[in-house]
Design a protein around this motif. Structure first.
Motif, short mmCIF file in Angstrom:
data_model
loop_
_atom_site.label_atom_id
_atom_site.label_comp_id
_atom_site.label_asym_id
_atom_site.label_seq_id
_atom_site.Cartn_x
_atom_site.Cartn_y
_atom_site.Cartn_z
N ILE A 95 -79.88 2.35 10.73
CA ILE A 95 -78.70 1.85 11.35
C ILE A 95 -77.39 2.34 10.79
CG2 ILE A 95 -79.65 0.68 12.85
CD1 ILE A 95 -78.45 -1.86 11.38
N GLY A 96 -77.66 2.67 9.39
CA GLY A 96 -76.58 2.97 8.46
C GLY A 96 -76.86 3.32 7.18
N HIS A 97 -76.09 3.59 6.31
CA HIS A 97 -76.28 4.11 4.93
C HIS A 97 -75.14 3.55 4.03
CE1 HIS A 97 -78.13 7.19 7.13
NE2 HIS A 97 -78.96 7.45 6.11
N GLU A 98 -75.79 3.22 2.66
CA GLU A 98 -74.99 2.80 1.84
C GLU A 98 -75.33 3.25 0.52
OE1 GLU A 98 -72.54 1.25 0.54
OE2 GLU A 98 -72.53 -0.81 1.62
N ARG A 99 -74.49 2.81 -0.54
CA ARG A 99 -74.59 3.19 -1.84
C ARG A 99 -74.36 2.10 -2.93
NH1 ARG A 99 -70.75 8.23 -3.42
NH2 ARG A 99 -69.26 6.86 -2.54
N LEU A 100 -75.40 1.90 -3.86
CA LEU A 100 -75.00 1.27 -4.97
C LEU A 100 -74.35 1.92 -6.17
CD1 LEU A 100 -78.37 -0.67 -5.17
CD2 LEU A 100 -76.59 -1.45 -3.81
N ILE A 101 -73.08 1.11 -6.15
CA ILE A 101 -72.32 2.28 -7.13
C ILE A 101 -72.06 1.41 -8.55
CG2 ILE A 101 -71.31 3.64 -5.59
CD1 ILE A 101 -68.92 2.09 -5.73
N PRO A 102 -71.96 1.91 -9.52
CA PRO A 102 -71.88 1.18 -10.85
C PRO A 102 -70.44 0.68 -11.13
CG PRO A 102 -72.01 3.44 -11.40
CD PRO A 102 -72.32 3.35 -9.81
#
Length: 303
Positions: free
Chosen positions: A168-175
């Motif tokens: 249902i969506g996308h995300e990024r783990l960012i430093p």
């Protein structure tokens, strides 16, 4: 066995005191003590260690407490839903989600779909680890669960075989890292052996920790990190990053405001970003009309 006996035991486990627990349950202490004794006789084991101050639970009592909480939660949910049906109300779908998604994804997603009146967040789930969501789905404690999920191969010890999902969506783990007094980043990837990067880590066996570990292993450039702490929850790690204790990978939605106002900055460029899916799970054995109708309105299933 009466449900009030289970509620009595939960109250006693919480207060560790017969008199205070009796007050909470609106009975006299002798009556309360008798009910706890009857509960132990019914179970055939000692649940309370009465020799300690405050009172403590026996190992059997600790296990029984977990079961009591699950049963009473399920009874409460069933009672609420039956009352909704009796009042002629449409049943609302109970959806479990981590706190970060509850705050930064779920409201907007429900608004886009026009489902604000069809779903209800299950707030107890905000303190769960990933495996808890699938156990709750199996026992019908909730109808749906929204989880972060790594894109690409990842070593996860979570059995999802009884569930199906939709992306249902996308995300990024960012430093992310905070700033020093001179305005420079507190930490910067990849680090060196002489100056390893202070890292506020997720547990390696957790979902987010496994995702970060797998992503770093796929990169051609190695990192030199030194773990300062471990925390299951992105919100707790974010607070430590803001305080300048190091860097960590945080969901992009959670740090959008801090990136915009400059209180947090990237600790590395986009090659360090960990791609994630947002998955909506349901258990394949759980069916009712409102859940099936909602599910059919989403994109084609994956399993």
């Amino acid at each position: 066995m009466e449900i009030r006996w289970l509620e009595d035991f939960i109250a006693l486990a919480r207060t560790r005191h017969f008199s205070r627990a009796a007050d909470e349950q609106h009975v006299t202490q002798p009556t309360f003590s008798r009910r706890i004794k009857l509960l132990e006789e019914e179970m055939g084991v000692t649940l309370i260690n009465r020799q300690t101050l405050p009172l403590s639970l026996t190992p059997a009592g600790e296990e029984f407490l977990t079961l009591c909480e699950q049963v009473t939660d399920r009874v409460r949910l069933t009672r609420d839903r039956v009352r909704e049906i009796s009042a002629g109300q449409q049943r609302r779908i109970m959806v479990a989600a981590p706190q970060s998604l509850l705050a930064h994804f779920l409201p907007e997603w429900l608004t886009q779909l026009g489902w604000q009146d069809r779903m209800q967040p299950y707030l107890r789930a905000t303190g769960w680890v990933a495996s808890d969501y699938f156990q709750a789905l199996a026992r019908a404690e909730c109808d749906l669960a929204i989880c972060y999920w790594p894109v690409g191969r990842c070593d996860l010890d979570i059995d999802t075989s009884a569930c199906t999902y939709r992306v249902i969506g996308h995300e990024r783990l960012i430093p992310m890292t905070g700033l020093k007094a001179d305005g420079t980043p507190c930490a910067q990837l990849p680090g060196t052996r002489q100056q390893p990067v202070p890292w506020l880590a997720y547990p390696k066996r957790g979902l987010l920790g496994s995702a970060v570990k797998a992503h770093l292993a796929r990169l051609p450039q190695s990192t030199c990190l030194t773990a300062q702490s471990e925390n299951l929850y992105a919100a707790g790690i974010k607070e430590l990053v803001l305080l300048g204790y190091g860097m960590s990978w945080l969901p992009e939605r959670n740090v959008a405001a801090e990136l915009a106002n400059g209180t947090l900055v990237r600790a590395g460029d986009s090659r360090w970003d960990v791609p994630m899916e947002l998955r909506l799970y349901r258990h394949q054995s759980q069916h009712h009309a409102e859940l099936d109708s909602l599910w059919s309105e989403l994109t084609p299933p994956r399993s």
